[in-house]
Design an enzyme around this catalytic site. Structure first.
Site, PDB file in Angstrom:
ATOM      1  N   TYR A  17       0.838  -1.198   0.000  1.00 50.02           N
ATOM      2  CA  TYR A  17       0.000   0.000   0.000  1.00 50.02           C
ATOM      3  C   TYR A  17       0.871   1.246   0.000  1.00 50.02           C
ATOM      4  CZ  TYR A  17      -3.781   3.238   0.981  1.00 50.02           C
ATOM      5  OH  TYR A  17      -4.694   4.265   0.876  1.00 50.02           O
ATOM      6  N   ASP A  76       9.003   2.913   1.040  1.00 47.19           N
ATOM      7  CA  ASP A  76       7.848   3.599   1.611  1.00 47.19           C
ATOM      8  C   ASP A  76       7.926   3.412   3.120  1.00 47.19           C
ATOM      9  OD1 ASP A  76       5.427   4.364   2.638  1.00 47.19           O
ATOM     10  OD2 ASP A  76       4.249   3.553   0.983  1.00 47.19           O
ATOM     11  N   LYS A 114       2.872   9.891   8.674  1.00 50.16           N
ATOM     12  CA  LYS A 114       2.449   9.433  10.004  1.00 50.16           C
ATOM     13  C   LYS A 114       3.292  10.035  11.144  1.00 50.16           C
ATOM     14  CE  LYS A 114       0.262   5.364   8.039  1.00 50.16           C
ATOM     15  NZ  LYS A 114      -1.165   5.218   8.134  1.00 50.16           N
TER      16      LYS A 114
END
Ligand code: PMP
Length: 437
Positions: free
Chosen positions: A146, A241, A269
């Site tokens: 993702y 990522d 995040k």
């Protein structure tokens, strides 16, 4: 906690939300109405809903809140910064600069940084930079990986009927059909398959993008090293990522933990401390393509946005990093995750279920599987979705807030007593669900 109180206010919000939002939700995380949790406030490891129910929270804002909710240092930093003015759109601000300097000092690949507002924007920018740098168009991603909601990332994340590698399957309507041809898909943890695909597309391939810890699936020893070697051999960029893993798996993120340095990395995040901030970081010569002085050059890569480098979000990030820098923090996060993994595996033995504690460090989830999960297909083959839905529903009813079947994010605010209480609910839930079976 959990049951007992009324649900009037929750039900009223759910009903209004159905009219205001598609599916009554903000994004893709939806729960049955009877489990809806509308937050009133959060503090530390806890959240309270609008009807006064209390939960130990393992969603934790989907990862940013590594210090827990409303950490006093973060609240104070945000309040002080916001009082000075929230936003300027000057070429630079000192708070964003301080955060960039911390990222450069901490993250092995980071020689320079570009701020954006979300993880999706960070991977989007990383991919565009890679195309600009190499002059090639295609990217390789992993099935089940993702990287956000954008068109290049929404490929073979959750394919219902997996295609033959390296064919990409769009996860969403509305993506131009031509883009599927620009994305190659490989199985995670299979370096031979990657090598074969890369060799066949070496003249078209700009980058390989990977979640170093793919969701909860760890890289097998040597896999990330092999990706580094293959991409270097063919002159292709390697993008990590690190939106989830950055400053969570270690101070230097997955790069430090696994000892592999990519060319570019996407962060999000944790670096925004719960506020909208993300970044692409990496080799100076690649990031330099986004220097606006090069705007007229054919190699110029546009990376921009109104709120990029928000000083309020950067202040939250800096306050978060200041806590994470303290001695013993990563060992403590690791110990909490290890405790949960070991405890669920022990419960599995007691209740006759083949339980595997997955994830790394403070990222944790269990699956009911006999064999090792190494990629999307092995995870799907054992899909314990129905069990997870039932299990998650029981947890939520009993005051443990989770995204059923998805990663749990343990924060520094989760105490041993919180984990004790959580594991008691787990134990009771395993007992109840295995008795029913
Ligand atoms: N990459 C990874 C690994 C993620 O887990 C996420 C979000 N969960 C993203 C990118 C996208 O981040 P955002 O939701 O901030 O766009």
């Amino acid at each position: 906690m959990g049951t007992g109180q009324g649900r009037e206010r929750t039900e009223a919000v759910v009903a209004r939300a159905r009219a205001a939002f598609a599916g009554g939700v903000l994004g893709t995380f939806a729960l049955p109405d009877e489990l809806a949790v509308i937050p009133a406030r959060g503090q530390g490891s806890r959240l309270w809903d609008v009807d006064g129910r209390e939960y130990i929270d393992y969603v934790m804002g989907s990862g940013p809140l590594i210090l827990g909710h409303a950490h006093p240092a973060v609240v104070a930093a945000v309040a002080a910064e916001a009082a000075k003015g929230s936003h300027f759109y000057t070429p630079m601000n000192e708070t964003a600069l301080r955060l960039a300097e911390r990222i450069v000092a901490a993250c092995p690949c980071a020689e320079s940084v570009k701020f954006v507002n979300s993880g999706a924007e960070a991977t989007f920018a990383a991919l565009r930079l890679a195309r600009g740098f190499t002059g090639r168009d295609k990217i390789l991603k992993f099935e089940g990986g993702y990287h956000g909601h954008h068109d290049y990332a929404q490929m073979s994340f959750t394919p219902q009927v997996p295609a033959e590698f390296p064919e990409a399957q769009p996860d969403s309507a509305g993506i131009p059909k031509v883009l599927a041809g620009q994305v190659l898909v490989a199985p995670f943890n299979d370096a031979d398959a990657v090598e074969k695909i890369v060799r066949g597309h070496r003249d078209d391939l700009a980058a390989v993008i990977v979640e170093p810890l793919q969701r909860e699936i760890p890289p097998q020893p040597g896999f990330l090293q092999a990706l580094r070697a293959i991409t270097t051999r063919y002159g292709i960029l390697l993008i990590f990522d690190e939106v989830v893993t950055g400053f969570r798996l270690a101070w230097g993120g997955a790069q430090e933990r696994y000892g592999v340095v990519p060319d570019l990395a996407a962060y999000g995040k944790v670096i925004g401390g719960g506020y909208p901030l993300a970044a692409v970081a990496g080799r100076r010569e690649i990031l330099a393509l986004s220097d606006p002085a090069r705007r007229r050059d054919p190699g110029y890569v546009c990376v921009t946005g109104t709120l990029n480098g928000s000083p309020v979000a950067a202040a939250a990030g800096l306050a978060t990093l200041a806590e994470l820098e303290k001695p013993g923090v990563y060992a403590a996060l690791q110990a909490k995750g290890d405790r949960m993994r070991a405890a669920v595996e022990e419960m599995g033995r007691r209740y006759g279920l083949p339980i595997r504690g997955m994830g790394e460090g403070s990222i944790f989830v269990f699956h009911v599987v006999k064999d090792e999960i190494k990629d999307y297909r092995t995870l799907q083959a054992f899909a314990d979705r129905a069990f997870h839905q039932q299990f998650g529903a029981e947890l939520i009813r009993n005051g443990i807030f989770v995204y059923p079947g998805q990663k749990n994010y343990i924060s520094l605010a989760h105490t041993d007593a919180d984990l004790d209480q959580t594991l008691q609910v787990y134990d009771a839930t395993f007992r109840k669900l295995t008795a029913k079976a």
